[in-house]
Design a protein around this motif. Structure first.
Motif, PDB file in Angstrom:
ATOM      1  N   ASP A  75       6.933   0.855   5.774  1.00 59.76           N
ATOM      2  CA  ASP A  75       7.097  -0.595   5.862  1.00 59.76           C
ATOM      3  C   ASP A  75       6.716  -1.329   4.578  1.00 59.76           C
ATOM      4  OD1 ASP A  75       4.408  -0.146   5.898  1.00 59.76           O
ATOM      5  OD2 ASP A  75       3.999  -1.183   7.790  1.00 59.76           O
ATOM      6  N   GLY A  76       6.637  -0.607   3.479  1.00 63.29           N
ATOM      7  CA  GLY A  76       6.281  -1.250   2.217  1.00 63.29           C
ATOM      8  C   GLY A  76       4.799  -1.261   1.923  1.00 63.29           C
ATOM      9  N   SER A  77       3.985  -0.690   2.804  1.00 61.48           N
ATOM     10  CA  SER A  77       2.544  -0.605   2.551  1.00 61.48           C
ATOM     11  C   SER A  77       2.306   0.208   1.285  1.00 61.48           C
ATOM     12  CB  SER A  77       1.831   0.059   3.733  1.00 61.48           C
ATOM     13  OG  SER A  77       1.948  -0.729   4.900  1.00 61.48           O
ATOM     14  N   MET A  78       1.267  -0.173   0.542  1.00 64.89           N
ATOM     15  CA  MET A  78       1.062   0.445  -0.770  1.00 64.89           C
ATOM     16  C   MET A  78      -0.400   0.816  -1.001  1.00 64.89           C
ATOM     17  SD  MET A  78       2.242  -0.966  -4.539  1.00 64.89           S
ATOM     18  CE  MET A  78       1.380  -2.525  -4.368  1.00 64.89           C
ATOM     19  N   LEU A  79      -0.597   1.936  -1.679  1.00 65.00           N
ATOM     20  CA  LEU A  79      -1.913   2.372  -2.148  1.00 65.00           C
ATOM     21  C   LEU A  79      -1.971   2.144  -3.650  1.00 65.00           C
ATOM     22  CD1 LEU A  79      -4.650   3.892  -2.001  1.00 65.00           C
ATOM     23  CD2 LEU A  79      -3.339   6.022  -2.218  1.00 65.00           C
ATOM     24  N   ILE A  80      -3.012   1.438  -4.111  1.00 64.87           N
ATOM     25  CA  ILE A  80      -3.202   1.214  -5.542  1.00 64.87           C
ATOM     26  C   ILE A  80      -4.412   2.005  -6.014  1.00 64.87           C
ATOM     27  CG2 ILE A  80      -3.698  -0.477  -7.340  1.00 64.87           C
ATOM     28  CD1 ILE A  80      -2.394  -2.600  -5.673  1.00 64.87           C
ATOM     29  N   LEU A  81      -4.214   2.842  -7.017  1.00 62.73           N
ATOM     30  CA  LEU A  81      -5.310   3.546  -7.678  1.00 62.73           C
ATOM     31  C   LEU A  81      -5.494   2.910  -9.047  1.00 62.73           C
ATOM     32  CD1 LEU A  81      -4.453   7.292  -6.907  1.00 62.73           C
ATOM     33  CD2 LEU A  81      -5.876   5.716  -5.584  1.00 62.73           C
ATOM     34  N   ALA A  82      -6.693   2.391  -9.305  1.00 62.82           N
ATOM     35  CA  ALA A  82      -6.956   1.696 -10.555  1.00 62.82           C
ATOM     36  C   ALA A  82      -8.177   2.301 -11.249  1.00 62.82           C
ATOM     37  CB  ALA A  82      -7.170   0.202 -10.305  1.00 62.82           C
ATOM     38  N   GLY A  83      -8.202   2.182 -12.559  1.00 68.75           N
ATOM     39  CA  GLY A  83      -9.301   2.723 -13.347  1.00 68.75           C
ATOM     40  C   GLY A  83      -8.769   3.295 -14.643  1.00 68.75           C
ATOM     41  N   ARG A  84      -9.656   3.569 -15.558  1.00 71.91           N
ATOM     42  CA  ARG A  84      -9.267   3.995 -16.904  1.00 71.91           C
ATOM     43  C   ARG A  84      -8.343   5.209 -16.891  1.00 71.91           C
ATOM     44  NH1 ARG A  84     -11.686   2.809 -21.601  1.00 71.91           N
ATOM     45  NH2 ARG A  84     -13.565   2.066 -20.546  1.00 71.91           N
ATOM     46  N   ASP A  85      -8.629   6.211 -16.040  1.00 71.48           N
ATOM     47  CA  ASP A  85      -7.843   7.437 -16.067  1.00 71.48           C
ATOM     48  C   ASP A  85      -6.761   7.497 -14.992  1.00 71.48           C
ATOM     49  OD1 ASP A  85      -9.381   7.743 -13.823  1.00 71.48           O
ATOM     50  OD2 ASP A  85     -10.156   9.725 -14.324  1.00 71.48           O
TER      51      ASP A  85
END
Length: 227
Positions: A75-85
């Motif tokens: 349904d368009g749900s999203m996982l965001i992984l953030a950080g330097r690497d």
């Protein structure tokens, strides 16, 4: 040393394991709580986020990827992984091997407030970690948290003093439990009015850990040592 200060019960346990027999005090990390005017409402679609090292195995990102793949939202749900690497070749390979569904690798965040404002829920999936400042940062931005018991910040949700809806603690390295918690959080937040109430409860919890309060706990211990 007259006293050893640790940020959590988990950290204290580790220090005991190293043989520390002196006095140990627990003082959690603090947080700067932004003004309400700097916050934005959660996105219309469900967005789950993680901020920090993505390649270090103790952070438990692999279990988050497996849980997200298991949920298989369409349904368009999203996982965001953030950080330097998070945009490194290694993390790309990690996502290709263990991930599934919509995943965005966001890279270094110059303004973490914008990152938290873009989320519906924050997840700290650590296998082991002394605390996890991102948990408090998320709460300060009005975002509920899913926190592994492997992170010391799980203390926030286990002392009985906070509204349970601000965060849920799951067993470390348990993909099924993590997936269940994510899905429950997603379903609850479909009610925007309920979500607004949860957001305020999150900020109320964060206020307990503002730097003004945490600083006083350091001052108290310092004064005790002078007696």
């Amino acid at each position: 040393a007259d006293v050893l200060i640790c940020p959590s019960e988990r950290s204290l346990y580790v220090m005991r394991g190293f043989g520390c027999e002196n006095r140990i005090a627990i003082i959690p990390h603090g947080v700067d709580v932004p003004e309400i005017s700097k916050l934005k409402p959660p996105p219309m679609r469900f967005v789950l986020g993680y901020l920090g090292s993505c390649a270090a195995p103790d952070k438990g990102v692999i279990y988050l990827l497996k849980a997200w793949k298991q949920l298989n939202y369409q349904d368009g749900s999203m996982l965001i992984l953030a950080g330097r690497d998070s945009t490194s070749p290694f993390v790309h390979q990690l996502v290709e091997r263990y991930g599934g569904g919509m995943i965005y690798l966001a890279g270094w965040q110059k303004k973490v407030g914008d990152f938290y404002n873009s989320l519906s829920v924050y997840c700290q999936p650590s296998s082991t970690e002394g605390f996890g400042c991102e948990v408090l940062e998320s709460l300060a931005h009005g975002r509920p948290v899913i926190c592994s018991e492997g992170a010391g910040a799980a203390d926030i949700f286990q002392d009985g003093s906070e509204p349970a809806r601000s965060g849920e603690v799951v067993p470390a390295r348990n993909v099924n439990a993590l997936a269940t918690a994510i899905d429950e959080g997603k379903q609850e937040l479909t009610d925007r009015e309920f979500g607004a109430m949860v957001s305020q409860e999150c900020r109320d919890v964060a206020e307990l850990y503002c730097w003004k309060n945490i600083r006083q706990r350091y001052v108290k211990i310092w004064k005790e040592l002078q007696i």
